[in-house]
Design a protein around this motif. Structure first.
Motif, mmCIF file in Angstrom:
data_model
loop_
_atom_site.group_PDB
_atom_site.id
_atom_site.type_symbol
_atom_site.label_atom_id
_atom_site.label_comp_id
_atom_site.label_asym_id
_atom_site.label_seq_id
_atom_site.Cartn_x
_atom_site.Cartn_y
_atom_site.Cartn_z
ATOM 1 N N ARG A 141 56.560 55.964 38.476
ATOM 2 C CA ARG A 141 57.693 55.251 37.883
ATOM 3 C C ARG A 141 57.214 53.994 37.165
ATOM 4 N NH1 ARG A 141 62.345 55.637 41.209
ATOM 5 N NH2 ARG A 141 63.164 53.812 40.107
ATOM 6 N N ARG A 142 57.802 53.733 35.995
ATOM 7 C CA ARG A 142 57.463 52.515 35.259
ATOM 8 C C ARG A 142 58.225 51.330 35.839
ATOM 9 N NH1 ARG A 142 54.024 53.201 31.359
ATOM 10 N NH2 ARG A 142 53.714 55.300 30.533
ATOM 11 N N TRP A 143 57.634 50.140 35.672
ATOM 12 C CA TRP A 143 58.169 48.927 36.290
ATOM 13 C C TRP A 143 59.630 48.710 35.933
ATOM 14 C CZ3 TRP A 143 56.276 46.147 40.112
ATOM 15 C CH2 TRP A 143 56.815 44.884 40.371
ATOM 16 N N SER A 144 59.991 48.975 34.683
ATOM 17 C CA SER A 144 61.355 48.710 34.227
ATOM 18 C C SER A 144 62.387 49.596 34.908
ATOM 19 C CB SER A 144 61.453 48.894 32.708
ATOM 20 O OG SER A 144 61.172 50.238 32.344
ATOM 21 N N THR A 145 61.947 50.711 35.495
ATOM 22 C CA THR A 145 62.889 51.641 36.123
ATOM 23 C C THR A 145 63.059 51.385 37.621
ATOM 24 O OG1 THR A 145 61.254 53.349 36.721
ATOM 25 C CG2 THR A 145 62.135 53.387 34.463
ATOM 26 N N THR A 170 53.129 51.815 35.082
ATOM 27 C CA THR A 170 53.601 52.502 36.279
ATOM 28 C C THR A 170 53.165 51.715 37.503
ATOM 29 O OG1 THR A 170 51.600 53.853 36.555
ATOM 30 C CG2 THR A 170 53.339 54.726 35.109
ATOM 31 N N ARG A 186 60.607 46.922 43.384
ATOM 32 C CA ARG A 186 59.627 46.019 42.761
ATOM 33 C C ARG A 186 58.983 45.103 43.794
ATOM 34 N NH1 ARG A 186 62.000 43.870 36.950
ATOM 35 N NH2 ARG A 186 62.360 45.925 36.010
ATOM 36 N N ASP A 240 54.895 47.690 30.342
ATOM 37 C CA ASP A 240 55.746 48.445 31.265
ATOM 38 C C ASP A 240 54.926 49.530 31.946
ATOM 39 O OD1 ASP A 240 57.991 49.174 32.634
ATOM 40 O OD2 ASP A 240 58.901 50.300 30.975
ATOM 41 N N SER A 274 64.076 49.387 41.083
ATOM 42 C CA SER A 274 65.086 48.438 41.551
ATOM 43 C C SER A 274 64.401 47.155 42.024
ATOM 44 C CB SER A 274 65.890 49.045 42.696
ATOM 45 O OG SER A 274 65.076 49.169 43.861
#
Length: 252
Positions: free
Chosen positions: A126-130, A96, A136, A94, A132
Motif C-alpha cells: 500500500r502507498r503512504w497516501s492510501t 509503499t 501510518r 508516495d 489511514s
C-alpha cells in the motif's frame, strides 16, 4: 549533563517570534528506561523532543549523546543512534510501506521480516497516501524501529490509533524501555503514570516535575500545571485521574 547519561540536555533555551518555547531545560536520560513527557498544550513537549533528536537547534545550551555533543555527529550517525517518530510524517514521494521500511535497512530482504513482526505485511504494497492515520502510525514506528536504535523518541505515537491499538503500542514502548531508552510525548495521563518508569511534566517551556509516577501522582503541583483539580480514583493496582474544573476562587 551526566557523563553516564545516554542522552543529556543542558540549559536548553529556544524562542520563536518572541515566544519562549524552551526555558533553561536540563535533563539526564539513562541508558535504558521508559520516560513519558507530559504537560498541557503549548508546554514545549514536542519542541523538546525535536531538540533531543537533533531536528531543531537550541539558541543556547546543548544536547549530548553518550557524552558527545549531538551537533558534532553527522546525520547518518544520529539516525543510527536515535530513532525519531514525529507527530506527523509525510514522505517526499508516495512510497509503499515496504519501500519506506526498506530505505532504513542495509539488506532489502529484511524489510519483509520487519513488516511481518509488526503485523503489517498485509499493508506492505500500500502507498503512504492510501493508509489511514492509525496505519501510518504503526508503519512509521516499524520503520523507525527497524534498525533497533539505542534511543527512541516518539511524539504522541498513539494519537491516531483506536483504544485497543493505543494501549498495545504504549505497553510495547514501555517494555522496550527495559533494554533501550524510550522517551514518549503523551497526552493520556493515566497511561503515562501506569506504564512508564519516569514522568517528566512540562509547563511553559520548563520542567515542572520529574520523577517516578508514584511520587508525582498525588502531588498538588500536578493540578496546578494542568489548571484543573484532579480526582484520584483508586482502581487496584493503579490510580486513575479524573479532571474537574477548579473553583472560581482558585483560578482568580
Amino acid at each position: 549533563m551526566s557523563a553516564t547519561a545516554m542522552l543529556g540536555a543542558a540549559h536548553l533555551f529556544l524562542q520563536r517570534q518572541g515566544r519562549v518555547l524552551l526555558d533553561d531545560i536540563s535533563l539526564d536520560l539513562p541508558q535504558r528506561g521508559a520516560v513519558a513527557l507530559v504537560g498541557p498544550n503549548g508546554a514545549g513537549k514536542s519542541t523538546l523532543l525535536q531538540v533531543l533528536a537533533g531536528q531543531l537547534a537550541p539558541e543556547r545550551g546543548g544536547v549530548a549523546l553518550q557524552g558527545r555533543p549531538l551537533r558534532a555527529l553527522d546525520v547518518r550517525a544520529r539516525a543510527r543512534h536515535i530513532g525519531y517518530m514525529p507527530q506527523r510524517f509525510e514522505p517526499h514521494w508516495d512510497v509503499t510501506l515496504h519501500d519506506l521500511v526498506q530505505m532504513r535497512l542495509p539488506d532489502p530482504a529484511q524489510a519483509a521480516q520487519v513488516l511481518v513482526q509488526a503485523d503489517l505485511q498485509p499493508l506492505a504494497a500500500r502507498r503512504w497516501s492510501t493508509l489511514s492515520g492509525g496505519e501510518r502510525a504503526r508503519g512509521m514506528l516499524a520503520a523507525v524501529l527497524a534498525t533497533d536504535p539505542p534511543v527512541l523518541l516518539a511524539d504522541e505515537p498513539g494519537a491516531a490509533l483506536d483504544v485497543q491499538h493505543r494501549l498495545a503500542l504504549v505497553q510495547a514502548l514501555a517494555r522496550r524501555g527495559r533494554e533501550r531508552l524510550v522517551v514518549v510525548v503523551m497526552h493520556d495521563l493515566d497511561l503515562a503514570f501506569e506504564c512508564f518508569d519516569r514522568v517528566v511534566v512540562m509547563h511553559a517551556g520548563r520542567v515542572a516535575m520529574d520523577g517516578v509516577p508514584a511520587d508525582l501522582l498525588h502531588a498538588p503541583q500536578l493540578d496546578e500545571v494542568f489548571g484543573v483539580r484532579f480526582q484520584r480514583i483508586a482502581v487496584a493496582p493503579h490510580t486513575l485521574l479524573r479532571a474537574r474544573s477548579r473553583p472560581q476562587e482558585e483560578t482568580t
